[in-house]
Scaffold this active site. Structure first.
Site, PDB file in Angstrom:
ATOM      1  N   CYS A   1       1.145  -0.794   0.004  1.00  0.00           N
ATOM      2  CA  CYS A   1       0.139  -0.312  -0.184  1.00  0.00           C
ATOM      3  C   CYS A   1       0.629   1.423  -0.194  1.00  0.00           C
ATOM      4  O   CYS A   1       1.955   1.311   0.433  1.00  0.00           O
ATOM      5  CB  CYS A   1      -0.887  -0.135   1.096  1.00  0.00           C
ATOM      6  SG  CYS A   1      -1.919  -1.701   1.633  1.00  0.00           S
TER       7      CYS A   1
ATOM      8  N   GLY B   1      -0.206  -1.475   6.294  1.00  0.00           N
ATOM      9  CA  GLY B   1      -0.280  -2.548   7.226  1.00  0.00           C
ATOM     10  C   GLY B   1      -1.047  -2.807   7.647  1.00  0.00           C
ATOM     11  O   GLY B   1      -2.344  -2.838   7.375  1.00  0.00           O
TER      12      GLY B   1
ATOM     13  N   GLU C   1      16.993 -18.445  -7.972  1.00  0.00           N
ATOM     14  CA  GLU C   1      16.719 -16.793  -8.120  1.00  0.00           C
ATOM     15  C   GLU C   1      15.933 -16.938  -9.679  1.00  0.00           C
ATOM     16  O   GLU C   1      15.095 -16.494 -10.620  1.00  0.00           O
ATOM     17  CB  GLU C   1      18.010 -16.025  -8.538  1.00  0.00           C
ATOM     18  CG  GLU C   1      17.867 -14.892  -9.166  1.00  0.00           C
ATOM     19  CD  GLU C   1      16.962 -13.808  -8.295  1.00  0.00           C
ATOM     20  OE1 GLU C   1      16.405 -14.556  -7.159  1.00  0.00           O
ATOM     21  OE2 GLU C   1      17.013 -12.684  -9.053  1.00  0.00           O
TER      22      GLU C   1
ATOM     23  N   GLU D   1       7.608 -15.143 -10.963  1.00  0.00           N
ATOM     24  CA  GLU D   1       6.503 -13.812 -10.644  1.00  0.00           C
ATOM     25  C   GLU D   1       6.532 -12.971 -11.311  1.00  0.00           C
ATOM     26  O   GLU D   1       5.282 -12.526 -11.527  1.00  0.00           O
ATOM     27  CB  GLU D   1       7.834 -12.861 -10.103  1.00  0.00           C
ATOM     28  CG  GLU D   1       8.805 -12.891  -8.814  1.00  0.00           C
ATOM     29  CD  GLU D   1       9.252 -11.847  -8.349  1.00  0.00           C
ATOM     30  OE1 GLU D   1       9.077 -10.799  -7.371  1.00  0.00           O
ATOM     31  OE2 GLU D   1      10.826 -12.066  -8.606  1.00  0.00           O
TER      32      GLU D   1
ATOM     33  N   HIS E   1      16.858 -37.398  -6.544  1.00  0.00           N
ATOM     34  CA  HIS E   1      16.714 -38.153  -4.597  1.00  0.00           C
ATOM     35  C   HIS E   1      15.178 -37.367  -5.182  1.00  0.00           C
ATOM     36  O   HIS E   1      14.265 -37.735  -4.207  1.00  0.00           O
ATOM     37  CB  HIS E   1      16.770 -37.446  -4.017  1.00  0.00           C
ATOM     38  CG  HIS E   1      18.160 -37.336  -4.396  1.00  0.00           C
ATOM     39  ND1 HIS E   1      19.087 -38.304  -3.389  1.00  0.00           N
ATOM     40  CD2 HIS E   1      19.340 -37.237  -4.447  1.00  0.00           C
ATOM     41  CE1 HIS E   1      20.269 -38.984  -3.320  1.00  0.00           C
ATOM     42  NE2 HIS E   1      20.630 -37.887  -3.446  1.00  0.00           N
TER      43      HIS E   1
END
Ligand code: F6R
Length: 603
Positions: free
Chosen positions: A2, A99, A476, A483, A499
């Protein structure tokens, strides 16, 4: 996340607030709104989606007034809707809030009991309800705001305006940043200086727990104990608040292109007569253990740095993601150095982890891009990464700049602890000085990378593999792809493949492998052969020597041959460009991908 803007102006404020909100768009949001006070009357406009929708609303329903507050909301309590968008207005008060109010359920129940009618699902509306209740009890606006603040628990920044008060904003900072801007007969409020850059470069940052009364004549600031206090007025470097794309199609493209210059700049900032000049107070000789804590991309930078601190300084490293760190029982000691890495310097989990170790470790150090940030202010020693504002939600130049500063720290730690001889230290410094040039060469491969990503555009999943410092690079690469292209991507240490994840391999799965021709190359290639034997669609990213040793790899990208220390910085470029071009093929919103926020100020 925000964003907050407030203006007490000499002219109509709606367009000014809208413009300032645009400068905060990079933080990520899903609705927006503005409230103004005009001839004593409080009114507001709100809209879901991008700011253009709020702008359209304002064309059809103008909002006059020379005092106002505005907000971009990233939904937490209640989905994105007009009813949940800020400002929240109840009676004679309107509020914007960043918040989370942790005790909002109890407050909501209490207000409902007292007869309040709620019109949203948000925690923020409880603030407006409480303030309105206090006004109805006969308090003045400042008293009502203050009494409300005393009831709130959680981490927040907020601003109030009141009907009948067109020269007043009351604001408060507890956990989320807020700064006051000083104009000529005007005063401003912003969740960061970037929001206010078109209006002023004279900024006062509120400290934790502060609240303030703004009028056009100035600001009265009070600390958490209600003592009137003064906070320094600083001049913000406007170059640090520029948010233009400089001719690039996206901020992300601009920020990727800036990397050679950024790294050169940061290296210059940390260069002294004797080589590296890190801030005073950083004492590696008395550290017996390093604790690296961060989130997301910054965490992957720490993961790379773990290899360096171990290799160059013989320093044991503990590594954790900030949201996990303080919920276990980390063993802390007076000879530990805790390092918090954060682009924004405001990430709630990283800040909370820093507060968790304070008093329990010898040194609290931060590596940040925003030196005025909360994490920087609460650290004993701050190392800025000098990357300049990063606006694209996907972190790019901050990652390589974090890597560079962490590499400098590792080399300095090696020197200070007598672990690294002078010749090796000098040779590794030469490697770092060469990094910007190699990064520029990697950026020159963009066309090739764009062509290679055509095979990814329709993929449902992508696997990234690497060994050693290339493993965090693989992580990364997968994060960047997820994203901004919304393709599911996973990363594994190449040796882990058999594995479990090898079960995923089939002819539809692209597998991207970062493998410079280093000591681990042969082992990574063995893992690549296992993928190819199962028809996985391999894309190998290596250098000439590496590519010469393998044949029949269906897709490959040749990188410059680089010293191992700087390989993570250089291989970060294809990781970023792969995600960027895949996102372009898919037509996603590169700079503001769905659901994401730039500065994650809630837990
Ligand atoms: C990924 C990304 C995030 C951030 C993370 C931490 O591209 O940007 O994963 O790295 O939210 O943010 P900072 O570094 O501001 O603490």
């Amino acid at each position: 996340m925000c964003g907050i803007v407030g203006v007490l102006g000499q002219h109509e404020v709606s367009p000014i607030i809208l413009d300032a909100l645009k400068r905060l768009e990079y933080r990520g949001y899903d609705s927006a709104g503005i409230a103004t006070v005009h001839q004593g009357t409080l009114d507001r406009r709100r809209a879901v989606g991008k700011l253009i929708n709020l702008s359209d609303t304002l064309v059809h329903q103008p909002l006059p007034g020379r005092a106002g507050i505005g907000h971009t909301r990233w939904a937490t309590h209640g989905g994105p809707s007009v009813a949940n968008a800020h400002p929240h207005q109840v009676g004679r008060v309107a509020v914007v809030h960043n918040g989370i109010i942790e005790n909002f359920r109890a407050l909501r129940a209490e207000m409902t009991e007292a007869g309040a009618q709620f019109s949203s699902e948000t925690d923020t509306e409880t603030i407006a309800q409480l303030a309105s209740h206090h006004l109805d009890q006969g308090m003045t606006p400042v008293q009502a705001a203050r009494a409300t603040l005393k009831r709130l628990e959680g981490a927040f920044a907020l601003a109030f305006v009141f009907a009948g008060e067109d020269d007043l904003i009351v604001c408060a900072r507890r956990g989320s940043p807020l700064c006051i801007g000083h104009g000529e007969g005007e005063m401003y409020l912003g969740s960061d200086a970037i929001a206010l850059a078109a209006m002023t470069d004279r900024i006062t940052y509120l400290e934790e727990g502060d609240w303030a009364i703004l009028t056009r004549a100035g600001a009265q600031i009070f600390d958490a104990e209600d003592r009137q206090t003064s906070r320094p007025l600083t001049r913000v470097d406007l170059a640090q608040t520029r948010v233009d794309k400089s001719g690039h199609r996206h901020f992300m493209a601009k920020e990727m292109a800036e990397q050679p210059a950024v790294l050169q700049q940061a290296l210059a900032a940390y260069s002294g007569a004797g080589g590296i000049a890190l801030p005073e107070g950083l004492d590696f000789a008395r550290a017996d253990r390093l604790i690296l804590v961060a989130c997301g991309t910054a965490h992957y930078a720490c993961q790379v740095a773990k290899y360096w601190f171990e290799q160059f300084a013989g320093l044991p490293v503990e590594l954790d993601i900030a949201s996990e760190f303080r919920y276990r029982a980390p063993v802390l000691g007076a000879s530990n150095m805790a390092v918090f890495v954060s682009q924004s310097g405001e990430t709630a989990d990283t800040l909370a982890a820093l507060r968790h170790v304070r008093g329990h470790v010898g040194q609290v150090v931060s590596v940040v891009n925003v030196p005025s940030s909360s994490i920087a202010r609460e650290s004993d020693v701050v190392l800025p990464i000098h990357a300049g504002p990063e606006i694209g939600v996907a972190s790019t130049k901050a990652f390589t700049a974090q890597l560079q500063v962490l590499a400098l720290m590792a080399l300095e730690a090696g020197r200070a602890r007598g672990f690294l001889d002078a010749a090796t230290h000098a040779a590794r410094m030469d490697d770092l000085r060469a990094a910007p040039g190699y990064i520029a060469q990697a950026l020159d491969r963009e066309d090739e990378i764009r062509r290679l990503t055509e095979m990814l555009a329709n993929a449902r999943d992508v696997l990234f593999l690497g060994r050693g410092a290339m493993f965090p690079l693989a992580l990364e690469g997968a994060l960047k792809l997820k994203e901004i292209s919304y393709i599911h991507a996973e990363a594994y240490a190449a040796g882990e493949l058999k594995h479990g994840p090898i079960a995923l391999i089939d002819r539809d799965l692209p597998v991207i492998i970062f493998a410079p021709h280093d000591a681990l190359f042969d082992k990574t290639v063995s893992n690549m052969q296992e993928v190819m034997a199962r028809q996985g669609r391999v894309m190998l990213i290596s250098d000439a020597a590496g590519l010469a040793e393998v044949d029949d790899v269906p897709h490959w990208l040749q990188m410059p041959a680089v010293p191992p220390l700087i390989a993570p910085m250089v291989y970060a470029i294809p990781a970023q460009l792969i995600a960027y071009h895949t996102a372009l093929h898919r037509g996603t919103d590169v700079d503001q991908p769905r659901n994401l926020a730039k500065s994650v100020t809630v837990e």
